[in-house]
Design a protein around this motif. Structure first.
Motif, PDB file in Angstrom:
ATOM      1  N   LEU A 108      45.314  47.606  31.924  1.00 42.57           N
ATOM      2  CA  LEU A 108      45.644  47.253  30.543  1.00 42.57           C
ATOM      3  C   LEU A 108      44.411  46.939  29.702  1.00 42.57           C
ATOM      4  N   ALA A 109      43.363  46.388  30.320  1.00 42.33           N
ATOM      5  CA  ALA A 109      42.112  46.085  29.621  1.00 42.33           C
ATOM      6  C   ALA A 109      40.992  46.168  30.642  1.00 42.33           C
ATOM      7  N   MET A 110      39.768  46.355  30.133  1.00 42.96           N
ATOM      8  CA  MET A 110      38.648  46.554  31.043  1.00 42.96           C
ATOM      9  C   MET A 110      37.358  46.148  30.334  1.00 42.96           C
ATOM     10  N   THR A 111      36.439  45.558  31.082  1.00 48.44           N
ATOM     11  CA  THR A 111      35.103  45.263  30.575  1.00 48.44           C
ATOM     12  C   THR A 111      34.138  45.243  31.752  1.00 48.44           C
ATOM     13  N   VAL A 112      32.857  45.217  31.422  1.00 45.78           N
ATOM     14  CA  VAL A 112      31.815  45.200  32.450  1.00 45.78           C
ATOM     15  C   VAL A 112      30.918  44.004  32.192  1.00 45.78           C
ATOM     16  N   VAL A 113      30.622  43.254  33.248  1.00 46.04           N
ATOM     17  CA  VAL A 113      29.688  42.135  33.176  1.00 46.04           C
ATOM     18  C   VAL A 113      28.678  42.335  34.294  1.00 46.04           C
ATOM     19  N   GLY A 114      27.460  42.733  33.936  1.00 45.20           N
ATOM     20  CA  GLY A 114      26.440  43.019  34.943  1.00 45.20           C
ATOM     21  C   GLY A 114      26.879  44.200  35.790  1.00 45.20           C
ATOM     22  N   VAL A 150      31.453  36.449  26.637  1.00 48.92           N
ATOM     23  CA  VAL A 150      30.767  35.701  25.579  1.00 48.92           C
ATOM     24  C   VAL A 150      29.473  35.166  26.183  1.00 48.92           C
ATOM     25  N   GLY A 151      28.366  35.775  25.788  1.00 45.45           N
ATOM     26  CA  GLY A 151      27.077  35.384  26.347  1.00 45.45           C
ATOM     27  C   GLY A 151      27.038  35.669  27.838  1.00 45.45           C
ATOM     28  N   ALA A 152      26.311  34.825  28.538  1.00 47.98           N
ATOM     29  CA  ALA A 152      26.204  34.998  29.981  1.00 47.98           C
ATOM     30  C   ALA A 152      26.996  33.945  30.733  1.00 47.98           C
ATOM     31  N   ALA A 153      27.786  33.128  30.022  1.00 45.42           N
ATOM     32  CA  ALA A 153      28.455  32.016  30.680  1.00 45.42           C
ATOM     33  C   ALA A 153      29.971  32.111  30.699  1.00 45.42           C
ATOM     34  N   GLN A 167      34.803  30.506  33.058  1.00 41.96           N
ATOM     35  CA  GLN A 167      33.359  30.364  33.265  1.00 41.96           C
ATOM     36  C   GLN A 167      32.941  31.325  34.363  1.00 41.96           C
ATOM     37  N   PHE A 168      31.759  31.949  34.195  1.00 37.18           N
ATOM     38  CA  PHE A 168      31.317  32.944  35.165  1.00 37.18           C
ATOM     39  C   PHE A 168      31.046  32.338  36.534  1.00 37.18           C
TER      40      PHE A 168
END
Length: 179
Positions: A108-114, A150-153, A167-168
């Motif tokens: 349904l939704a997708m994103t990439v973090v690192g 949102v940012g790196a945190a 929180q990451f």
């Protein structure tokens, strides 16, 4: 041109006439003949330019979900949803890097973090490193349709009127909190 004129003069001097070449039919008559023969008209033929010719067509295999872009070092990557799975492409040559596993539900939704790909399946957010599932975030009562780092945190996820902030450092543990 001069050779043709000379040829005409020689034929006129000998009394022979030059056999006339058959006339080309007018454009209207040629167009009617192609339509009567059942051939496609020139207007329907595809005009293509080398400039706009695609290298690869990833849009033909992806669904309506927007792709997610990521940069790792000097390389750029695109993650595209394919119904019940996802694929990661290297953008320099649009080369397929890896294919995620086939899932039970549609993404349904997708994103990439690192290096991690985050997808939503029903009311859970699934975290993938390459094709290996490394965790699930549970807490939404409805289907989240928005994921945004949102940012790196922090990671923000939203499902209709429900918004959650993760929180990451808790993502690695699979825990989250409401905002």
């Amino acid at each position: 041109m001069l050779g043709r004129e000379l040829n005409k003069r020689q034929l006129a001097a000998t009394g022979d006439e030059e056999p006339e070449a058959p006339k080309e039919p007018s454009r209207k008559i040629a167009k009617r003949a192609t339509l009567a023969a059942g051939l496609p008209s020139n207007a329907l033929k595809l005009r293509e330019s080398v400039l706009f010719r695609p290298v690869r067509a990833i849009g033909s295999v992806t669904d309506s979900l927007p792709f997610a872009a990521s940069k790792l070092g000097h390389a750029d990557f695109l993650v595209a949803s394919v119904q019940r799975g996802f694929q990661v492409f290297e953008t320099e040559h649009l080369r397929l890097v890896y294919i995620g596993p086939r899932l039970n539900d549609k993404i349904l939704a997708m994103t990439v973090v690192g290096e991690a790909v985050l997808t939503t399946l029903r009311s859970e957010i699934v975290i993938w490193n390459k094709a290996v599932e490394i965790g699930r975030l549970k807490g939404h009562t409805k289907y989240p349709t928005l994921l945004h780092p949102v940012g790196a945190a922090f990671l923000v996820s939203a499902a209709e009127e429900e918004v959650m902030v993760w929180q990451f450092n808790t993502i690695a543990q699979g825990k989250g909190g409401k905002a």
